[in-house]
Design a protein around this motif. Structure first.
Motif, PDB file in Angstrom:
ATOM      1  N   PRO A 220       0.828  -1.207   0.000  1.00 18.83           N
ATOM      2  CA  PRO A 220       0.000   0.000   0.000  1.00 18.83           C
ATOM      3  C   PRO A 220       0.865   1.260   0.000  1.00 18.83           C
ATOM      4  CG  PRO A 220      -0.736  -1.541   1.686  1.00 18.83           C
ATOM      5  CD  PRO A 220       0.552  -2.057   1.159  1.00 18.83           C
ATOM      6  N   PRO A 221       0.266   2.418  -0.315  1.00 18.54           N
ATOM      7  CA  PRO A 221       1.046   3.649  -0.392  1.00 18.54           C
ATOM      8  C   PRO A 221       1.687   4.067   0.938  1.00 18.54           C
ATOM      9  CG  PRO A 221      -1.294   4.076  -0.746  1.00 18.54           C
ATOM     10  CD  PRO A 221      -1.118   2.610  -0.721  1.00 18.54           C
ATOM     11  N   THR A 222       2.694   4.920   0.839  1.00 14.49           N
ATOM     12  CA  THR A 222       3.493   5.355   1.996  1.00 14.49           C
ATOM     13  C   THR A 222       2.642   5.729   3.205  1.00 14.49           C
ATOM     14  OG1 THR A 222       4.728   6.484   0.268  1.00 14.49           O
ATOM     15  CG2 THR A 222       5.566   6.686   2.498  1.00 14.49           C
ATOM     16  N   GLY A 223       1.556   6.446   2.956  1.00 17.66           N
ATOM     17  CA  GLY A 223       0.732   6.918   4.059  1.00 17.66           C
ATOM     18  C   GLY A 223       0.166   5.788   4.907  1.00 17.66           C
ATOM     19  N   ARG A 224       0.041   4.608   4.330  1.00 18.29           N
ATOM     20  CA  ARG A 224      -0.579   3.518   5.063  1.00 18.29           C
ATOM     21  C   ARG A 224       0.356   2.353   5.325  1.00 18.29           C
ATOM     22  NH1 ARG A 224      -4.439   0.641   2.763  1.00 18.29           N
ATOM     23  NH2 ARG A 224      -4.562   1.574   0.720  1.00 18.29           N
ATOM     24  N   VAL A 225       1.563   2.404   4.769  1.00 14.50           N
ATOM     25  CA  VAL A 225       2.373   1.186   4.763  1.00 14.50           C
ATOM     26  C   VAL A 225       2.839   0.766   6.166  1.00 14.50           C
ATOM     27  CG1 VAL A 225       4.646   2.215   4.282  1.00 14.50           C
ATOM     28  CG2 VAL A 225       4.107  -0.083   3.471  1.00 14.50           C
ATOM     29  N   THR A 226       3.142   1.750   7.012  1.00 20.66           N
ATOM     30  CA  THR A 226       3.624   1.400   8.345  1.00 20.66           C
ATOM     31  C   THR A 226       2.539   0.674   9.125  1.00 20.66           C
ATOM     32  OG1 THR A 226       5.064   3.315   8.321  1.00 20.66           O
ATOM     33  CG2 THR A 226       4.637   2.321  10.451  1.00 20.66           C
ATOM     34  N   ARG A 227       1.354   1.234   9.068  1.00 23.10           N
ATOM     35  CA  ARG A 227       0.230   0.608   9.757  1.00 23.10           C
ATOM     36  C   ARG A 227      -0.042  -0.781   9.177  1.00 23.10           C
ATOM     37  NH1 ARG A 227      -2.738   3.799  12.953  1.00 23.10           N
ATOM     38  NH2 ARG A 227      -3.566   2.236  14.356  1.00 23.10           N
ATOM     39  N   PHE A 228       0.052  -0.873   7.858  1.00 21.36           N
ATOM     40  CA  PHE A 228      -0.192  -2.146   7.178  1.00 21.36           C
ATOM     41  C   PHE A 228       0.800  -3.208   7.654  1.00 21.36           C
ATOM     42  CE2 PHE A 228       0.948  -4.903   3.561  1.00 21.36           C
ATOM     43  CZ  PHE A 228      -0.275  -5.500   3.312  1.00 21.36           C
ATOM     44  N   LEU A 229       2.075  -2.849   7.662  1.00 23.28           N
ATOM     45  CA  LEU A 229       3.084  -3.839   8.034  1.00 23.28           C
ATOM     46  C   LEU A 229       3.056  -4.120   9.540  1.00 23.28           C
ATOM     47  CD1 LEU A 229       6.066  -2.618   5.852  1.00 23.28           C
ATOM     48  CD2 LEU A 229       4.611  -4.601   5.448  1.00 23.28           C
ATOM     49  N   ASN A 230       2.628  -3.121  10.281  1.00 24.66           N
ATOM     50  CA  ASN A 230       2.674  -3.242  11.724  1.00 24.66           C
ATOM     51  C   ASN A 230       1.409  -3.843  12.309  1.00 24.66           C
ATOM     52  OD1 ASN A 230       4.808  -2.853  13.338  1.00 24.66           O
ATOM     53  ND2 ASN A 230       4.146  -0.870  14.111  1.00 24.66           N
TER      54      ASN A 230
ATOM     55  N   ALA B  29      10.472   8.144   8.657  1.00 20.56           N
ATOM     56  CA  ALA B  29      10.438   8.379  10.102  1.00 20.56           C
ATOM     57  C   ALA B  29       9.442   7.419  10.766  1.00 20.56           C
ATOM     58  CB  ALA B  29      10.064   9.829  10.380  1.00 20.56           C
ATOM     59  N   GLU B  30       8.287   7.253  10.142  1.00 18.23           N
ATOM     60  CA  GLU B  30       7.266   6.360  10.702  1.00 18.23           C
ATOM     61  C   GLU B  30       7.738   4.918  10.743  1.00 18.23           C
ATOM     62  OE1 GLU B  30       3.448   8.579   8.876  1.00 18.23           O
ATOM     63  OE2 GLU B  30       3.273   6.397   8.996  1.00 18.23           O
ATOM     64  N   LEU B  31       8.328   4.487   9.626  1.00 19.25           N
ATOM     65  CA  LEU B  31       8.809   3.108   9.545  1.00 19.25           C
ATOM     66  C   LEU B  31       9.857   2.853  10.624  1.00 19.25           C
ATOM     67  CD1 LEU B  31       9.117   2.768   5.673  1.00 19.25           C
ATOM     68  CD2 LEU B  31       7.691   1.319   7.116  1.00 19.25           C
ATOM     69  N   ARG B  32      10.754   3.823  10.772  1.00 20.57           N
ATOM     70  CA  ARG B  32      11.822   3.658  11.751  1.00 20.57           C
ATOM     71  C   ARG B  32      11.258   3.629  13.155  1.00 20.57           C
ATOM     72  NH1 ARG B  32      16.383   7.289   8.790  1.00 20.57           N
ATOM     73  NH2 ARG B  32      17.356   5.560   7.654  1.00 20.57           N
ATOM     74  N   ALA B  33      10.291   4.508  13.410  1.00 20.33           N
ATOM     75  CA  ALA B  33       9.707   4.548  14.748  1.00 20.33           C
ATOM     76  C   ALA B  33       9.039   3.216  15.074  1.00 20.33           C
ATOM     77  CB  ALA B  33       8.699   5.686  14.835  1.00 20.33           C
ATOM     78  N   ALA B  34       8.525   2.549  14.049  1.00 19.20           N
ATOM     79  CA  ALA B  34       7.850   1.278  14.274  1.00 19.20           C
ATOM     80  C   ALA B  34       8.837   0.108  14.269  1.00 19.20           C
ATOM     81  CB  ALA B  34       6.788   1.062  13.201  1.00 19.20           C
ATOM     82  N   GLY B  35      10.114   0.411  14.089  1.00 20.94           N
ATOM     83  CA  GLY B  35      11.123  -0.651  14.105  1.00 20.94           C
ATOM     84  C   GLY B  35      11.153  -1.476  12.833  1.00 20.94           C
ATOM     85  N   LEU B  36      10.636  -0.908  11.740  1.00 16.50           N
ATOM     86  CA  LEU B  36      10.651  -1.643  10.467  1.00 16.50           C
ATOM     87  C   LEU B  36      11.881  -1.216   9.660  1.00 16.50           C
ATOM     88  CD1 LEU B  36       6.856  -1.267   9.793  1.00 16.50           C
ATOM     89  CD2 LEU B  36       8.044  -3.451  10.052  1.00 16.50           C
ATOM     90  N   PRO B  37      12.554  -2.176   9.046  1.00 17.78           N
ATOM     91  CA  PRO B  37      13.813  -1.865   8.358  1.00 17.78           C
ATOM     92  C   PRO B  37      13.608  -1.146   7.029  1.00 17.78           C
ATOM     93  CG  PRO B  37      13.334  -4.227   8.256  1.00 17.78           C
ATOM     94  CD  PRO B  37      12.219  -3.610   9.020  1.00 17.78           C
TER      95      PRO B  37
END
Lengths: 454, 324
Positions: free
Chosen positions: B145-155, B206-214
């Protein structure tokens, strides 16, 4: 503009000026400038005297800043600097806040507290894909019900399929009508009733399976949540259905936003078909980022040939002028080869000194005996100018090819959907940073009908 | 090389194209890659010019050196039934759940669960081994999914593991998160040299990093060729020698008369000014991206649009830039 105006221009001003237009929905795939279009339309409507609220879903900070607001939130904020009598407010959907408000408004305090602290609710409302669609519909319904603004411009969520929000009420409905909800509430409701015994056996078997799958504690959370929401769900659905009907009603206009690219227009065609299938009123297509050229009469082919011609002459020039210093305006030495260079085979150019139109040009002007064209009077074309000119021509050729491609893509869409009115907005070199930028886009949106020569 | 490569980016930046080119680039010299689609758009089928993909891994392309690209469009509903069968031997319960509307609930109404299924299926493909104990795929590329949703999606699995504190779903969610947060995974972001996509990329990282995603690489897509060099730009914009340009145009065989050539000068210079503005903007965005301190790649704009040949061209470009 060199793109031919589309067959049927979209009359944006007529749409915005029509007091019976109460809702404008902008939909389209991601990255086509939907949110900017929504803001530009809102501004234009406000400056034409209407009282407008723009509801955006996309948290683009830059856009908020362009309207002079640091950050948008769930409350409509007044945009300053609007010309005229109208009013413009802008807000950004906050899913969790909207969801919480519904709970607070429709449940008594005890129940509201139970729901708001339920872990399942907390993750659901925080906005997984999907919650956004329900909440966008909900917010739109709320704004319309408040009746404080006479026009609502809404930008749709950047969802998997940008029309997901149309399906949201139906989905919610089929869920609420389904057996699952009863199953989830089974322990609370069905428990004691003798007549439900048979069903109950099946249900406890199913809750057993669900419990096994989800873990007992999550199932309990879900069940408490569903039980607490039970009375509210009906209201949810009623409102979602009402909003859906509102979208079909006269007074609502959908604008499909796209850029002249294959994928974006394919999605646009899909929206157009889907809106028709759902009996949603489509006002037209906004085509953003369309390129044009002020020198459209010069074709890509001729520009390229001319650029090559210039570059070949430069090579000849360099070979012939090794002794000469290549400083600018060193007239005789660098100018001479330019004017004397014989036509190289295959180059469509004629010798410029004769003033004859080159072959390959359309019926060209008859050589005029204008004194100003006599070579000796010209400032010498030194090599840096020639290089610049060749660059300008290559740039132009690229632009003309882009225009041709965009036109082709657009024509494919209009051939499929000749009934759809189109407004085109020229590509900007950069992003919009202020109200003036939004205003300029508004002017372009409206220009489709006003001044076809643009 | 990480075995799960997730490709995200702002809408309209061409993340499906980049994911497909990356799959081709990684599938070299006999390697097998799986290209996974999670948003039900059938973008992969369109790119590879094949019919719509079913919920089934199927070979869609052969890469240079005999590698293979498989593709899978994950359907949340089928993934759920698949999952019930695979983990709980609950094939029959799956049908019953479907009748009850629970499958609908899981895949559409409760959207978090949908994301669990999609990420779960992708991770299953990453971990899958054949009989000889070799991984079924050397690499799995996800068109996310697009950047805006990807962190939530993966997390999402973290969230689920927090909700379901015990039980098989908890364990499954934990297992998925272990893959996603390990060096086995890299999340790449696709951007354009424009303000909003670059801003979104910065925020997304920044979001990905905060969530601990590489976070893996930043790939700048659709980079336009430089058509005017700096010297020409300086000359063209700083009080351009209009008469000389007109003469030059006319010398090149355009217009025939000076009048016609002269009429071309202003529009051409306008285009150059637009180009220069864009060029400067691109340079500033490029330097913002360089500040991110991540591997940065650029893919050219394919002026004729992306077709199959173009895809191979982009894949070759990615290989040349050392992504595989």
């Amino acid at each position: 503009m060199s793109l031919d105006p589309a067959r049927d221009p979209l009359d944006v001003d007529a749409l915005l000026d029509d007091r019976s237009t109460r809702i404008v929905v902008c939909c389209g795939s991601g990255g086509v400038g939907k949110t900017t279009t929504a803001a530009a339309l809102g501004l234009r409507a406000a400056e034409r005297g209407r009282s407008v609220v723009v509801l955006t879903i996309d948290p683009a900070r830059r856009l908020a800043q362009s309207m002079g607001i640091d950050s948008l939130d769930n409350v409509p904020r007044r945009v300053e600097g609007i010309k005229g009598e109208g009013e413009l407010c802008a807000m950004m959907l906050d899913m969790k806040r909207t969801f919480d408000e519904i709970v607070e408004a429709h449940a008594d305090r005890e129940r509201a507290k139970a729901i708001l602290t339920n872990p399942f609710y907390q993750s659901l409302s925080a906005g997984f894909a999907g919650t956004q669609e329900y909440m966008a519909m909900e917010k739109l319904g709320q704004l319309r019900a408040r009746d404080e603004w006479d026009l609502i411009v809404v930008d749709t969520p950047p969802s998997r399929s940008a029309l997901d929000f149309l399906d949201a009420p139906k989905r919610l409905g089929s869920f609420l009508d389904g057996k699952l909800i009863r199953l989830l509430m089974a322990p609370a409701k069905v428990g004691g009733r003798a007549g439900m015994k048979f069903l109950n056996v099946g249900m406890s078997m199913m809750t057993g399976a669900l419990g096994k799958l989800l873990g007992g504690q999550l199932l309990r959370d879900v069940q408490t949540f569903v039980a607490a929401m039970d009375t509210m769900f009906g209201g949810f659905r009623k409102r979602a259905d009402a909003t859906y009907r509102l979208l079909q009603a006269p007074g609502t206009a959908f604008l499909v936003v796209a850029s002249p690219e294959r994928d974006a227009l394919r999605e646009a065609a899909y929206f157009v078909e889907r809106l028709a299938a759902d009996a949603m009123p489509l006002a037209g297509l906004v085509l953003n980022r369309v390129h044009g050229s002020g020198a459209a009469e010069l074709s890509a082919e001729r520009a390229l040939a001319a650029a090559e011609n210039l570059e070949e002459r430069r090579i000849v020039d360099q070979e012939g002028g090794k002794i000469g210093v290549r400083s600018s305006f060193e007239a005789p030495s660098s100018g001479a080869p330019a004017t004397q260079a014989p036509d190289s085979p295959g180059t469509p150019g004629g010798s410029p000194s004769t003033g004859t139109p080159s072959e390959g040009t359309e019926p060209a002007p008859v050589p005029e005996p204008d004194t100003s064209i006599a070579p000796p009077a010209e400032p010498p074309a030194d090599s840096s100018v020639e290089r610049l000119t060749a660059g300008l021509l290559r740039l132009h050729a690229e632009r003309m090819r882009l225009i041709a491609r965009e036109r082709h893509t657009r024509d494919r869409f209009t051939a499929l959907h000749p009934e759809v009115a189109v407004a085109e907005v020229a590509a900007l070199p950069g992003d919009v940073h202020d109200l003036a930028g939004l205003r300029a886009i508004g002017d372009q949106l409206a220009a489709a009908t006003g001044d076809p020569a643009r | 090389m990480s075995r799960l490569q997730v490709v995200s980016g702002k809408g309209g930046t061409g993340k499906t194209t980049v994911a497909a080119a990356l799959a081709l680039a990684l599938a070299t010299e006999g390697k097998r890659t799986l290209l996974v689609e999670v948003e039900g758009r059938q973008g992969i089928a369109q790119l590879f010019e094949t019919e719509a993909l079913p919920y089934e891994e199927r070979k869609i392309a052969v890469a240079p050196g005999g590698g293979e690209v498989y593709a899978l469009a994950i359907d949340a509903e089928l993934a759920l039934l698949d999952y019930l069968q695979m983990f709980y031997k609950l094939g029959g319960a799956g049908r019953a759940l479907k009748k009850l509307g629970a499958v609908d609930f899981a895949t559409t109404i409760a959207p978090g669960l949908r994301d669990v299924l999609l990420t779960g299926k992708a991770c299953e493909a990453v971990r899958r081994k054949d009989r000889s104990g070799r991984f079924a795929y050397d690499c799995v590329i996800m068109d996310a999914p697009p950047t805006g949703r990807v962190t939530r999606f993966l997390n999402v699995n973290d969230e689920v593991a927090g909700l379901a504190k015990i039980g098989p779903i908890h364990n499954q969610a934990q297992a998925v998160m272990r893959v996603l947060k390990s060096p086995e995974t890299q999340v790449h972001l696709v951007t354009l040299l424009e303000e909003m996509p670059v801003q979104e990329t910065t925020d997304g990282i920044a979001e990905l990093r905060a969530a601990g995603l590489p976070v893996g690489r930043v790939i700048v897509n659709m980079v336009r060729p430089a058509l005017l060099d700096e010297a020409a730009l300086d000359l063209g914009l700083g009080g351009a020698p209009r008469t000389a340009i007109a003469a030059s145009l006319s010398a090149a065989g355009l217009g025939g008369s000076r009048g016609a050539a002269a009429r071309l000068v202003d529009p051409l210079l306008d285009q150059a000014a637009e180009y220069a503005e864009r060029h400067a903007l691109e340079a500033s965005q490029r330097s913002l991206l360089a500040d991110l301190d991540l591997p940065l790649h650029e893919l050219p704009l394919l002026s004729e649009g992306v077709d199959l040949a173009g895809l191979y061209e982009l894949a070759a470009e990615l290989r040349q830039q050392g992504v595989s």
